[in-house]
Design an enzyme around this catalytic site. Structure first.
Site, PDB file in Angstrom:
ATOM      1  N   HIS A   1      -2.867   8.296   6.115  1.00  0.00           N
ATOM      2  CA  HIS A   1      -3.008   6.969   5.508  1.00  0.00           C
ATOM      3  C   HIS A   1      -4.240   6.259   6.072  1.00  0.00           C
ATOM      4  O   HIS A   1      -4.856   5.457   5.371  1.00  0.00           O
ATOM      5  CB  HIS A   1      -1.755   6.139   5.771  1.00  0.00           C
ATOM      6  CG  HIS A   1      -1.847   4.746   5.228  1.00  0.00           C
ATOM      7  ND1 HIS A   1      -1.817   4.468   3.875  1.00  0.00           N
ATOM      8  CD2 HIS A   1      -2.013   3.537   5.841  1.00  0.00           C
ATOM      9  CE1 HIS A   1      -1.945   3.167   3.688  1.00  0.00           C
ATOM     10  NE2 HIS A   1      -2.067   2.577   4.865  1.00  0.00           N
TER      11      HIS A   1
ATOM     12  N   HIS B   1     -10.007   2.104   0.660  1.00  0.00           N
ATOM     13  CA  HIS B   1      -8.550   1.985   0.594  1.00  0.00           C
ATOM     14  C   HIS B   1      -8.158   1.432  -0.774  1.00  0.00           C
ATOM     15  O   HIS B   1      -8.500   0.304  -1.128  1.00  0.00           O
ATOM     16  CB  HIS B   1      -8.065   1.059   1.715  1.00  0.00           C
ATOM     17  CG  HIS B   1      -6.585   0.925   1.801  1.00  0.00           C
ATOM     18  ND1 HIS B   1      -5.710   1.723   1.087  1.00  0.00           N
ATOM     19  CD2 HIS B   1      -5.796   0.072   2.529  1.00  0.00           C
ATOM     20  CE1 HIS B   1      -4.480   1.372   1.353  1.00  0.00           C
ATOM     21  NE2 HIS B   1      -4.497   0.377   2.230  1.00  0.00           N
TER      22      HIS B   1
ATOM     23  N   CYS C   1       0.806  -1.223   0.000  1.00  0.00           N
ATOM     24  CA  CYS C   1       0.000   0.000   0.000  1.00  0.00           C
ATOM     25  C   CYS C   1       0.837   1.270   0.000  1.00  0.00           C
ATOM     26  O   CYS C   1       0.292   2.376   0.031  1.00  0.00           O
ATOM     27  CB  CYS C   1      -0.971  -0.031   1.177  1.00  0.00           C
ATOM     28  SG  CYS C   1      -2.037  -1.478   1.077  1.00  0.00           S
TER      29      CYS C   1
END
Lengths: 421, 128
Positions: free
Chosen positions: A311, A348, A173
Site C-alpha cells: 500500500h 496514490h 483508500c
C-alpha cells in the site's frame, strides 16, 4: 466453493489509458507525474500530480469535456456523470472488450457491479455554490446523481442495464479493495456469475488539496522523486486518479465461454486497526492481521508469496507501519517476497488504489514480471530485512498479495495466483 | 522542469452560469435571448425555447432538430424526452432567468407551446 478469476481489465491512469501502455509503464518503471499549479495559485507547495492524459474534464459541464475519439457516448450517458464517472465509463468499455463481453450480456441478472469512489467534491462544490447563489430556490436536477458517493453505481448500472448485485463501497483508500473482496465472495458463494469492480477518482483541486490540509501530500516539486515509498527522504504522497475496472468472473463460466484468465483471486482478508481516525497503527497491527487472514483464506503459506504490492503511499508514518507489518508476516530473514509500491509510478489513487493495484498484480502474473521499486534511493532503515528490488524482475510470481489501507485503520489484502483449471 | 498545468475550480461568480449557458448555444439563440429580454418579442422567445430544447434533446430522438417543432409537439411522446431531460430543460430556464418553478408547474409543461407560455408567464409574474 466456486473459484473467482480475472477476465478483463480497463485503465484510465497516470501511467497509461490502455492495458498495453500500463504494462509497459509497470515493466519499465515509467512514472506518470507532471508539475501542476492548483487553483492557479503558485503559493500552494503541492506541485506534482499523477495527471490523466488525453481527457479535458476541467469544466463542470459535460458538454465541454473532451476525450479520445474511440469512446462514443450518448448525451443520456454523459449528462449525469462526474469527471471520474467518465473515466470509469471509458475503463469499463476497455475491460468489457478485454473480457470479450458484449454490453448486452451484462443484463442477465448474473452480472453485478461493485464500485468505489469518493464521489466528486468538484461537482458537489459547483452544485452547492449554484444552490447557494439561488438561495436554495433551484438547483440542477443532475447535481445529486453526478456528484455524491455512489455516482459510479447509479450511472454505470443504468448504462449497462446491470440487474445483479449493485453496491458502492466507502472505506477511503481501502474502498475498491473492499469492493474486490466482496466481489470474490459473491463469486465463490455462487451468487453471481461475474462482477464488474470499478474504482475511480478525480485529480482536481477539490479532490486532492484536502489531503494537503492533513499534511499528507508531498511538497517535493520534482516529478522524478516526489513519490518514493519506503525511501528515507519520503515526505508524503502524490495524488492521482482516473479509473480501473476489473471483470471478476466465475472460473467455470469463464472457461465455458472461452475467456482467458489473467489470474485467480484465491483469497482475501480484512482487519481494522482500532487505533486512529487517519493514522496507521504504529506497528501495523491491523495490516499484519489482514495479511494473515488473506493468506489463511487463500490457503497460502507466507513462503509461497513471491511479490507484495504494498500500500505504501510515501508518507513517513504509513510506510513505516507497513514495513513493520511486512516483517511481522514474512519474517526478517531477507529471503522473503519482492516488495514494491507501484504508487512510486502512479501516485496514490485513493479509493481506486486497491482495484488498480490488484489489476497491476494480475498483469504481472499474466506477463511474468514483478515491478521494482521506482525512485527508491536510500531505503528507510525500518525496511532492513525486506527485499525491495530496485529493478523489475522478469519471473512469474507463484503468488502475490496486494495490500490496501484506508482512514480509520481499515486494512484489506487480496491474494492472487496464476490460474490453472 | 515541465511547464505547470493549471488545475481550475468552479467560480462563485453569480453571472457565470448565465454566461456559460448562453455561450454553449448557437448565435441565433443568443440573439433571440437579447431581443426577448429587451422587447419581450414572442418569436424571439420561441427561437430561444427551440434552442434550449435542442440543447437537452436526447440523441435518439426521432424528432430531428433542424426545424422548429410545432407548438403542440409533446416533449415526451413526440420529442423523446424522459422526465429527467424535461426537468433539465426547465432548470435551464430557471437558471437563465433566475426564476423558480414548482413541481406542479412542471407537471403542466407537456408541449413545446406549454414551455414557451410557461416561461413568459413566470417572467411576467416576476415583474408584477
Amino acid at each position: 466453493m466456486r473459484r473467482a478469476v480475472i477476465t478483463g481489465l480497463g485503465f484510465i491512469s497516470s501511467i497509461g489509458n490502455s492495458l498495453a501502455e500500463v504494462e509497459r509503464s509497470l515493466r519499465n518503471l515509467r512514472h506518470g507525474f507532471r508539475t501542476v499549479e492548483f487553483l492557479g495559485n503558485p503559493r500552494i507547495p503541492v506541485r506534482v500530480l499523477g495527471a490523466i492524459r488525453d481527457f479535458d474534464t476541467d469544466s463542470p459541464n459535460w458538454r465541454d469535456w473532451r476525450f479520445p475519439d474511440q469512446y462514443q457516448f450518448e448525451p443520456e450517458a454523459l449528462r449525469s456523470l462526474s469527471p471520474h464517472g467518465l473515466y470509469a465509463l471509458c475503463a469499463c468499455e476497455q475491460a468489457l472488450e478485454d473480457a470479450r463481453l458484449r454490453a448486452d450480456e451484462l443484463a442477465d441478472g448474473g452480472t453485478g457491479l461493485f464500485c468505489a469512489s469518493a464521489g466528486s467534491p468538484f461537482l458537489l462544490h459547483h452544485y452547492l455554490l449554484q444552490m447557494e447563489e439561488a438561495q436554495g430556490e433551484r438547483g440542477s436536477p443532475m447535481g445529486m446523481v453526478s456528484s455524491i458517493a455512489g455516482t459510479l453505481n447509479f450511472n454505470l448500472a443504468t448504462h449497462y442495464h446491470i440487474r445483479g448485485a449493485v453496491c458502492g463501497f466507502v472505506s477511503a483508500c481501502a474502498s475498491s479493495s473492499h469492493a474486490l473482496g466482496y466481489a470474490i465472495d459473491e463469486i465463490r458463494m455462487g451468487r453471481q456469475k461475474r462482477i464488474l469492480v470499478v474504482g475511480a477518482e478525480e485529480t482536481n483541486a477539490e479532490a486532492v488539496l484536502p489531503f494537503a490540509s492533513m499534511r499528507a501530500l508531498s511538497v517535493n516539486p520534482d516529478p522524478d522523486s516526489a513519490s518514493r515509498p519506503f525511501d528515507r527522504r519520503r515526505d508524503g504522497f502524490v495524488a492521482t486518479g482516473g479509473a480501473a475496472v476489473m471483470v471478476v468472473e466465475d472460473a467455470e463460466a469463464a472457461l465455458d465461454r472461452g475467456a482467458p484468465a489473467y489470474a485467480e483471486l484465491v483469497g482475501w482478508g480484512q482487519a481494522g486497526d482500532g487505533h486512529n481516525v487517519a493514522l496507521s497503527h504504529p506497528e501495523g497491527a491491523g495490516l499484519a492481521e489482514a495479511m494473515r487472514r488473506a493468506l489463511r483464506d487463500a490457503s497460502t503459506p507466507p513462503g509461497e508469496i513471491d511479490y507484495v504490492n504494498a500500500h505504501a503511499t510515501s508518507t513517513q508514518m504509513g510506510d513505516r507501519s507497513e514495513a513493520i507489518a511486512l516483517k511481522a508476516v514474512f519474517g526478517s530473514a531477507g529471503a522473503g517476497p519482492a516488495i514494491s509500491s507501484t504508487k512510486a509510478l502512479t501516485g496514490h489513487a485513493l479509493s481506486m488504489a486497491g482495484v488498480l493495484e490488484a489489476a497491476f498484480c494480475a498483469v504481472a502474473i499474466r506477463d511474468g514480471f514483478v515491478p521494482g521499486c521506482a525512485n527508491l534511493v536510500e531505503a528507510d532503515p525500518v525496511c532492513d530485512g525486506l527485499r525491495l528490488p530496485r529493478k523489475t524482475e522478469e519471473a512469474r510470481p507463484r503468488a502475490v498479495i496486494n495490500n490496501s489501507s484506508g482512514f480509520g485503520g481499515s486494512n484489506v489484502c487480496h491474494v492472487l495466483k496464476p490460474f490453472s483449471a | 522542469m515541465p511547464q505547470a498545468q493549471p488545475v481550475p475550480s468552479p467560480s462563485a461568480d453569480p453571472s457565470r452560469n448565465l454566461k456559460e449557458k448562453l455561450s454553449r448555444l448557437p448565435a441565433d439563440a443568443r440573439r433571440n435571448y437579447q431581443i426577448f429580454i429587451e422587447t419581450g418579442d414572442e418569436q424571439a422567445l420561441a427561437g430561444l425555447v427551440f434552442e434550449a430544447l435542442r440543447y437537452c434533446l436526447p440523441k435518439n430522438s426521432a424528432a430531428g432538430g433542424n426545424v422548429p417543432w410545432p407548438d403542440d409537439a409533446r416533449l415526451i411522446e413526440d420529442l423523446g424526452f424522459d422526465s429527467l431531460a424535461t426537468i433539465e430543460t426547465v432548470f435551464f430556464f430557471e437558471d437563465l432567468f433566475q426564476i423558480s418553478v414548482l413541481n406542479e408547474e412542471i407537471a403542466n409543461v407537456k408541449t413545446v407551446g406549454d414551455l414557451r407560455r410557461f416561461v413568459r408567464g413566470k417572467l411576467e409574474a416576476g415583474k408584477a
